[in-house]
Design an enzyme around this catalytic site. Structure first.
Site, PDB file in Angstrom:
ATOM      1  N   SER A  50       0.846  -1.190   0.000  1.00 45.20           N
ATOM      2  CA  SER A  50       0.000   0.000   0.000  1.00 45.20           C
ATOM      3  C   SER A  50       0.886   1.246   0.000  1.00 45.20           C
ATOM      4  O   SER A  50       2.099   1.170   0.236  1.00 45.20           O
ATOM      5  CB  SER A  50      -0.891   0.014   1.242  1.00 45.20           C
ATOM      6  OG  SER A  50      -0.075   0.177   2.407  1.00 45.20           O
ATOM      7  N   ASP A  81      -1.354  -1.554  -3.939  1.00 44.35           N
ATOM      8  CA  ASP A  81      -2.710  -1.666  -3.417  1.00 44.35           C
ATOM      9  C   ASP A  81      -3.274  -0.272  -3.141  1.00 44.35           C
ATOM     10  O   ASP A  81      -2.643   0.538  -2.457  1.00 44.35           O
ATOM     11  CB  ASP A  81      -2.674  -2.501  -2.128  1.00 44.35           C
ATOM     12  CG  ASP A  81      -4.048  -2.863  -1.611  1.00 44.35           C
ATOM     13  OD1 ASP A  81      -4.982  -2.962  -2.427  1.00 44.35           O
ATOM     14  OD2 ASP A  81      -4.193  -3.060  -0.387  1.00 44.35           O
ATOM     15  N   HIS A 179     -13.028  -3.262   5.021  1.00 39.39           N
ATOM     16  CA  HIS A 179     -11.669  -3.312   5.535  1.00 39.39           C
ATOM     17  C   HIS A 179     -11.674  -3.298   7.063  1.00 39.39           C
ATOM     18  O   HIS A 179     -12.636  -2.884   7.686  1.00 39.39           O
ATOM     19  CB  HIS A 179     -10.851  -2.128   5.011  1.00 39.39           C
ATOM     20  CG  HIS A 179     -10.673  -2.144   3.521  1.00 39.39           C
ATOM     21  ND1 HIS A 179     -11.590  -1.580   2.669  1.00 39.39           N
ATOM     22  CD2 HIS A 179      -9.703  -2.670   2.739  1.00 39.39           C
ATOM     23  CE1 HIS A 179     -11.180  -1.746   1.425  1.00 39.39           C
ATOM     24  NE2 HIS A 179     -10.048  -2.400   1.439  1.00 39.39           N
ATOM     25  N   ALA A 211     -11.289  -9.103   2.734  1.00 40.52           N
ATOM     26  CA  ALA A 211     -11.728 -10.504   2.782  1.00 40.52           C
ATOM     27  C   ALA A 211     -11.128 -11.309   3.925  1.00 40.52           C
ATOM     28  O   ALA A 211     -11.317 -12.524   3.983  1.00 40.52           O
ATOM     29  CB  ALA A 211     -11.395 -11.188   1.453  1.00 40.52           C
ATOM     30  N   SER A 212     -10.399 -10.691   4.840  1.00 41.09           N
ATOM     31  CA  SER A 212      -9.781 -11.434   5.940  1.00 41.09           C
ATOM     32  C   SER A 212     -10.823 -12.179   6.766  1.00 41.09           C
ATOM     33  O   SER A 212     -11.955 -11.729   6.927  1.00 41.09           O
ATOM     34  CB  SER A 212      -8.994 -10.490   6.861  1.00 41.09           C
ATOM     35  OG  SER A 212      -7.773 -10.094   6.266  1.00 41.09           O
ATOM     36  N   ASN A 252      -7.945 -10.346  -1.236  1.00 44.62           N
ATOM     37  CA  ASN A 252      -6.983  -9.571  -0.456  1.00 44.62           C
ATOM     38  C   ASN A 252      -7.015  -9.962   1.020  1.00 44.62           C
ATOM     39  O   ASN A 252      -8.088 -10.133   1.599  1.00 44.62           O
ATOM     40  CB  ASN A 252      -7.286  -8.082  -0.578  1.00 44.62           C
ATOM     41  CG  ASN A 252      -6.917  -7.522  -1.943  1.00 44.62           C
ATOM     42  OD1 ASN A 252      -6.823  -8.254  -2.921  1.00 44.62           O
ATOM     43  ND2 ASN A 252      -6.726  -6.222  -1.993  1.00 44.62           N
ATOM     44  N   THR A 253      -5.833 -10.065   1.611  1.00 43.27           N
ATOM     45  CA  THR A 253      -5.714 -10.380   3.034  1.00 43.27           C
ATOM     46  C   THR A 253      -4.648  -9.496   3.655  1.00 43.27           C
ATOM     47  O   THR A 253      -3.505  -9.501   3.210  1.00 43.27           O
ATOM     48  CB  THR A 253      -5.344 -11.869   3.245  1.00 43.27           C
ATOM     49  OG1 THR A 253      -6.356 -12.696   2.669  1.00 43.27           O
ATOM     50  CG2 THR A 253      -5.216 -12.189   4.728  1.00 43.27           C
ATOM     51  N   ASP A 254      -5.030  -8.759   4.682  1.00 44.21           N
ATOM     52  CA  ASP A 254      -4.090  -7.915   5.417  1.00 44.21           C
ATOM     53  C   ASP A 254      -4.320  -8.048   6.919  1.00 44.21           C
ATOM     54  O   ASP A 254      -3.412  -8.363   7.683  1.00 44.21           O
ATOM     55  CB  ASP A 254      -4.245  -6.458   4.975  1.00 44.21           C
ATOM     56  CG  ASP A 254      -3.176  -5.544   5.574  1.00 44.21           C
ATOM     57  OD1 ASP A 254      -2.241  -6.043   6.219  1.00 44.21           O
ATOM     58  OD2 ASP A 254      -3.269  -4.311   5.378  1.00 44.21           O
ATOM     59  N   THR A 255      -5.560  -7.845   7.359  1.00 42.77           N
ATOM     60  CA  THR A 255      -5.873  -7.868   8.788  1.00 42.77           C
ATOM     61  C   THR A 255      -5.403  -9.156   9.459  1.00 42.77           C
ATOM     62  O   THR A 255      -4.856  -9.128  10.569  1.00 42.77           O
ATOM     63  CB  THR A 255      -7.383  -7.684   9.007  1.00 42.77           C
ATOM     64  OG1 THR A 255      -7.771  -6.380   8.539  1.00 42.77           O
ATOM     65  CG2 THR A 255      -7.750  -7.814  10.475  1.00 42.77           C
TER      66      THR A 255
END
Length: 306
Positions: A50, A81, A179, A211-212, A252-255
């Site tokens: 990001s 991102d 998010h 999407a986490s 997407n996966t971040d959390t």
């Protein structure tokens, strides 16, 4: 191996009925966790940076991520991102990214279309592919805050018109995800009918942001180790798998990675209050994230697709 474009990886995923994980990274340990899990499962991945990550890690982070991505033996794209501007996308292309996202979804459709097309034309001229977004997700993004009341789901006819006008390669759609760690009360509603309608109009790969899974077990460990997280609710595995079957190709996966990293660091420091060797603190955190990535890749059915 050379970096692949996002489209090369995602077109194969949509055609093959599986999903590809796009995992956000902010440092060496996260990058290693993603790539090691991808190598061991033989899964294609996107390494996502990001603008916030780039501001934090500067050019050194970018160079490290690209270097490690090129050393991988599985298909990897390095992706910007939520790029906020034409200039940001061009800078990342100059640095060697193979995929960029221009996100003007908070603007009116005419502005979103014009600015997206501008990025697409420049990126395609040098062989880089582009993600765009229409519709707005709830939750917090890098540079725009959208309340649940203002969130607007993607309309199929607008999505079709937008993709035809811009020439973007893959499209992020607002279908009920958001998010952050709190995606709604109970089980967040995912508009699967909307995904089907959009996919029927658009042959391009579709993208699922926010999407986490925010696993309950990980949340409880976070709290038990002294962390404070009052509300936590993620997207259910069944909804992710169904969305992939309906046309979602990039997830997407971040959390989940942030939660795994912080939880394990907290646990190590509580269990070993005298520890001050960063390797013995960050190493376990890397292993924790690697396991999260592995489980996500299995969920997406991308194992063995490299």
């Amino acid at each position: 191996m050379p970096l692949l474009t996002g489209l090369e990886i995602l077109a194969a995923a949509r055609a093959g009925g599986y999903g590809v994980g796009a995992f956000n990274t902010n440092n060496m340990e996260i990058t290693q966790a993603i790539l090691e899990a991808a190598e061991e499962t033989r899964s294609p991945v996107l390494l996502a940076l990001s603008e916030g990550a780039i501001k934090y890690g500067k050019r050194q982070l970018v160079d490290m991520v690209i270097h490690e991505a090129k050393r991988a033996t599985v298909p990897v794209a390095v992706h910007l991102d939520h790029g906020s501007s034409y200039e940001s996308c061009m800078q990342c292309i100059e640095w060697g990214f193979s995929s960029v996202m221009i996100d003007k979804s908070h603007e009116d459709e005419a502005t979103n279309t014009r600015e997206t097309k501008r990025v697409v034309e420049a990126a395609h001229a040098v062989g880089v592919t582009v993600e765009a977004e229409i519709g707005r997700l709830g939750g917090i993004e890098e540079h725009v805050v959208v309340s649940e009341e203002e969130a607007i789901l993607t309309k199929p006819d607008e999505a079709e018109r937008f993709m035809q006008a811009t020439g973007a390669d893959y499209l992020a759609v607002a279908i009920g995800t958001s998010h952050g760690a709190n995606k709604g009360k109970g089980r967040p509603f995912i508009d699967h009918q909307r995904i089907q309608e959009i996919a029927a109009r658009i042959p391009n790969p579709l993208v699922m942001h926010g999407a986490s899974g925010v696993p309950n077990a990980l949340v409880e460990r976070f709290r038990a180790s002294g962390g404070e997280l009052q509300y936590a609710s993620g997207i259910h595995d069944e909804d992710v798998q169904k969305a992939i079957e309906q046309g979602i190709a990039k997830i997407n996966t971040d959390t989940d990675l942030r939660l795994a990293f912080t939880t394990r660091v907290r646990e190590v420091l509580r269990q070993k209050p005298g520890e001050f060797d960063p390797r013995k603190i960050l190493g376990p955190a890397r292993d924790e994230m690697k396991e999260v990535v592995r489980k996500r890749l299995e969920l997406f059915k991308s194992v063995g697709k490299a």
